[in-house]
Design a protein around this motif. Sequence first.
Motif, mmCIF file in Angstrom:
data_model
loop_
_atom_site.group_PDB
_atom_site.id
_atom_site.type_symbol
_atom_site.label_atom_id
_atom_site.label_comp_id
_atom_site.label_asym_id
_atom_site.label_seq_id
_atom_site.Cartn_x
_atom_site.Cartn_y
_atom_site.Cartn_z
ATOM 1 N N THR A 1 0.852 -1.196 0.000
ATOM 2 C CA THR A 1 0.000 0.000 0.000
ATOM 3 C C THR A 1 0.890 1.248 0.000
ATOM 4 O OG1 THR A 1 -0.218 -0.261 2.409
ATOM 5 C CG2 THR A 1 -2.004 -1.085 1.042
ATOM 6 N N MET B 1 -10.346 -5.162 -0.581
ATOM 7 C CA MET B 1 -8.891 -5.020 -0.566
ATOM 8 C C MET B 1 -8.253 -5.964 -1.587
ATOM 9 S SD MET B 1 -7.878 -2.627 1.511
ATOM 10 C CE MET B 1 -6.163 -3.026 1.291
ATOM 11 N N TYR C 1 -8.634 -4.515 -4.970
ATOM 12 C CA TYR C 1 -7.740 -3.360 -5.139
ATOM 13 C C TYR C 1 -6.326 -3.820 -5.476
ATOM 14 C CZ TYR C 1 -5.011 0.777 -3.722
ATOM 15 O OH TYR C 1 -4.133 1.836 -3.678
ATOM 16 N N ARG D 1 -6.326 -5.405 -9.079
ATOM 17 C CA ARG D 1 -6.632 -4.504 -10.192
ATOM 18 C C ARG D 1 -5.568 -3.437 -10.392
ATOM 19 N NH1 ARG D 1 -12.569 -2.198 -10.095
ATOM 20 N NH2 ARG D 1 -12.957 -4.324 -10.865
ATOM 21 N N HIS D 2 -4.911 -2.987 -9.335
ATOM 22 C CA HIS D 2 -4.050 -1.807 -9.445
ATOM 23 C C HIS D 2 -2.575 -2.084 -9.156
ATOM 24 C CE1 HIS D 2 -7.486 0.769 -10.098
ATOM 25 N NE2 HIS D 2 -8.094 0.218 -9.065
ATOM 26 N N ALA E 1 -2.548 4.936 -8.440
ATOM 27 C CA ALA E 1 -4.006 4.923 -8.351
ATOM 28 C C ALA E 1 -4.546 6.193 -7.707
ATOM 29 C CB ALA E 1 -4.464 3.698 -7.560
ATOM 30 N N GLU F 1 -10.542 5.184 -7.544
ATOM 31 C CA GLU F 1 -10.294 3.801 -7.931
ATOM 32 C C GLU F 1 -10.278 2.882 -6.713
ATOM 33 O OE1 GLU F 1 -7.655 4.343 -11.995
ATOM 34 O OE2 GLU F 1 -6.695 4.727 -10.053
ATOM 35 N N PHE F 2 -9.731 3.376 -5.618
ATOM 36 C CA PHE F 2 -9.703 2.604 -4.367
ATOM 37 C C PHE F 2 -11.123 2.330 -3.869
ATOM 38 C CE2 PHE F 2 -9.572 2.905 0.383
ATOM 39 C CZ PHE F 2 -8.926 1.711 0.641
ATOM 40 N N CYS G 1 -13.370 -0.185 -5.749
ATOM 41 C CA CYS G 1 -13.161 -1.612 -5.483
ATOM 42 C C CYS G 1 -14.083 -2.096 -4.370
ATOM 43 C CB CYS G 1 -11.700 -1.879 -5.124
ATOM 44 S SG CYS G 1 -10.551 -1.628 -6.496
#
Length: 883
Positions: free
Chosen positions: A311, A411, A414, A417-418, A423, A427-428, A431
């Motif tokens: 993260t 999570m 997320y 996908r990213h 990001a 976008e967060f 998800c």
Amino acid sequence: MRTEQARPIRLSDYRAPDWLVDTVHLDVALHPTRTRVKARLALRPNPQAAGPAPLVLDGDELTPLSVGVDGVALPESAYAATPDGLTIPQPPAGPFVLEVETEIDPSANTKLMGLYRSSGNYCTQCEAEGFRRITYFPDRPDVMAVYTTRIEADRDEAPVLLGNGNPVERGEVPGTNRHYAVWHDPFPKPCYLFALVGGRLAARRTGFTTMSGRAVELAVYVEPGKEDRAGYALEALERSMRWDEQAFGREYDLDVFNIVAVADFNMGAMENKGLNIFNDKYVLASPETATDADFAHIEAVIAHEYFHNWTGNRITCRDWFQLCLKEGLTVFRDQEFSSDMRSRPVKRIADVRVLRGHQFVEDAGPLAHPVRPETYREINNFYTATVYEKGAEVVRMLKTLLGPDRFRAGMDLYFARHDGRAATIEEFVACFAEAGGADLTQFMLWYAQAGTPELAVTRRYDAQAGTLSLDIAQVVPPTPGQPTKSPMVIPLVLGLVGPDGADVPPVLRGHGPVERGVLVLTRPAETFVLEGLPGRVVPSLNRGFSAPVKIKADLGSDDLRFLATHDSDPFNRWQAVQTLASEILIGNVAVIRAGGGVRHDGGLVHALAAVLADERLEPAFVAQVLSIPSEGDIARDIGRDVDPEAIWLARHALRRAIGNDLAPTLRVLYDRLRDDAPYSPDAASAGRRSLRNVCLDLLAAPGHPGAIGLAAAQYAEADNMTDRMAALGTLSLHDTAEREEALADFADRFREDPLVIDKWFALQAMIPDAGTLARVQRLTAHPAFSLGNPNRVRALLGSFAQANHTQFNRADGAGYDFVAEMVTTLDGRNPQVAARLMTAFRSWRALEPGRRDKARATLERVAARPSLSRDLADIVERSLGER
């Protein structure tokens, strides 16, 4: 130094970069004053950009030596290179390799940003915009590249050479005493995550096997001779790695993970990919030199920086407006880790204390801003409690709204996908909306609106119908730039405590049982009718502090004492006692200001006695309950026309009363909690020490000679820093010979240990005596004090300005003037630390008129100074700006 204010940067102006960088090859030849950096950047036009564009790269205090394209030197007419930037008006139309050589002076870099040399070691700090102080680059987080770094240095000066990623080559430079190391990071990253270290360092090592069976080498590098104090940090790293696999399914991805501890660092730590650089206060620990709080902070910060690997590193921010996407999310993750490693209730209380003490204050003052700000002038000033602490609370609310399973699914989506991308908040959150099947459009206001929501709760009980109606109104107060607000989505976890002290499951009329106890507020005013009640119940609101809000409920003293005795939710049991104490304190502040005497409320002491008598409770929790609201807490609750001196007097009187009324119980508990076993920093042992030391502090509060002697004896006999420092802290509040003797002994005993001497400086700066300002002024001339060391500045000046409410806010304004003078002196050396110190003025508008006028005058004098840094000018301007 710059004399102009930087132009505002706005989220609405974001545009994709014109050029992308696929790979970066750096060759860094370290030298104390003439480090040379050769950079080869594989560039290509961004297909998302508008069209052909010049190449514009950032720089900061660089000395350009040469510029070339595809192996051919460019004539000076083909580019413009200054210390602050490099522009090629007509670059090649397609992909090309840019070759740039720069020279920098690490020893002169007192800003401690970019590459600097301190205590004989080279290290870097590139977040947020430090990489441009190393070489020319598009210094923004959405430009991600694969880095290979060759580091060269004199072998005697820097036998250890570390970089990002995995080591791939080492060797000697023929005919010299120099050697080199090559590091390769296979994962694309933004330049703010670049790092290198060179110096004389010793390591403590271990191995780790990931959940898929991969072997990883772990090492913590420290100054030679301090390896024995790095063991706890290394153990904390192993625990963090295993927890992230179990809690989030995240496995480490490189062959090595290195931590380096340095003495001079502007921040707590930095999550550079595979090479975390730490302020040594968050690495070095032993029972003799570190308190239980130090051990807990080391564990939390080690975890925080490691958790950034996913993260923040594998998924980073598109731009700096999205900073909470990595910081708030990672704070949430480290809070969950610490809760699992220690006590979840105690950790939650501690986190909320920090949130209220820093973020709520920020939200209520001129520096208020949303979790995702819309504009900034200096990004360094937005590493704030709002971004970190409130950002974590927003993530926690997502989990509360969705439940643990759907939150975990969000999570996982997320990460899938990213991964490998930069990001955005949208976008967060998308998800979680997708994985949880929820409409989170209104929830996005938590990222867009500043201010702490305030809830007013009124009860209506119908005994005949067996119902309880809760009328709940919400309002978000105005903040700078946001005079009006929309209602928020607020997940309010509700409990009902029946007459027998047992929980009654909440059932919402027309909807049935309340799922997980969560009432969801979405409108300015709502009524919730709870039915099927066996009798009169007391609502337990916002259990676990499920939402970062302020609540005013029509709960009387009897209700609060009932909750303090019976509530099954530990947080709200603690909160009930805090509210009782706060009401007494605020009332006594008003009485003191009117010239009257303070009142004593036996109900609070009765509630405290009930908690002390409950042997089922964790000692660490009981210690939190016995710790009454701080001066800052009371000032925040009063809100306007604050008189810090009256607050101190009221709090001092209440502590004396508690110490007198509960003295026999406190003394028995103090003696019973004595532990003759060898010191251990584990949570249970730390909890017992915490309660014992709170008992000591309350016993000494009335100033009885016997209790002062007890504190002096504990100081002299302590075999660990926790008990020694607690005793010294208690003595520091009493103007006695024992205090000065202990302070002198502490300075002599630990004179060779900088981190411990920081504690000595900080403790003296927080003494609430009229003579403390003069004491602090004398300490600035102490041989151990240096404006060049951020830890020492924070210990002395930061503790005085941000933790000593009475003496910083002296009625004569001398505290303001002293801090302002030190800040402006520091600004020429380290603007980032200077600006953060200046945030001590963030609550000046809430003060009573006399102090408020003096604080404003001081701010205006600082604003009028020529050549303020952008960092400091930004803080002063915003502090003086609109209400």
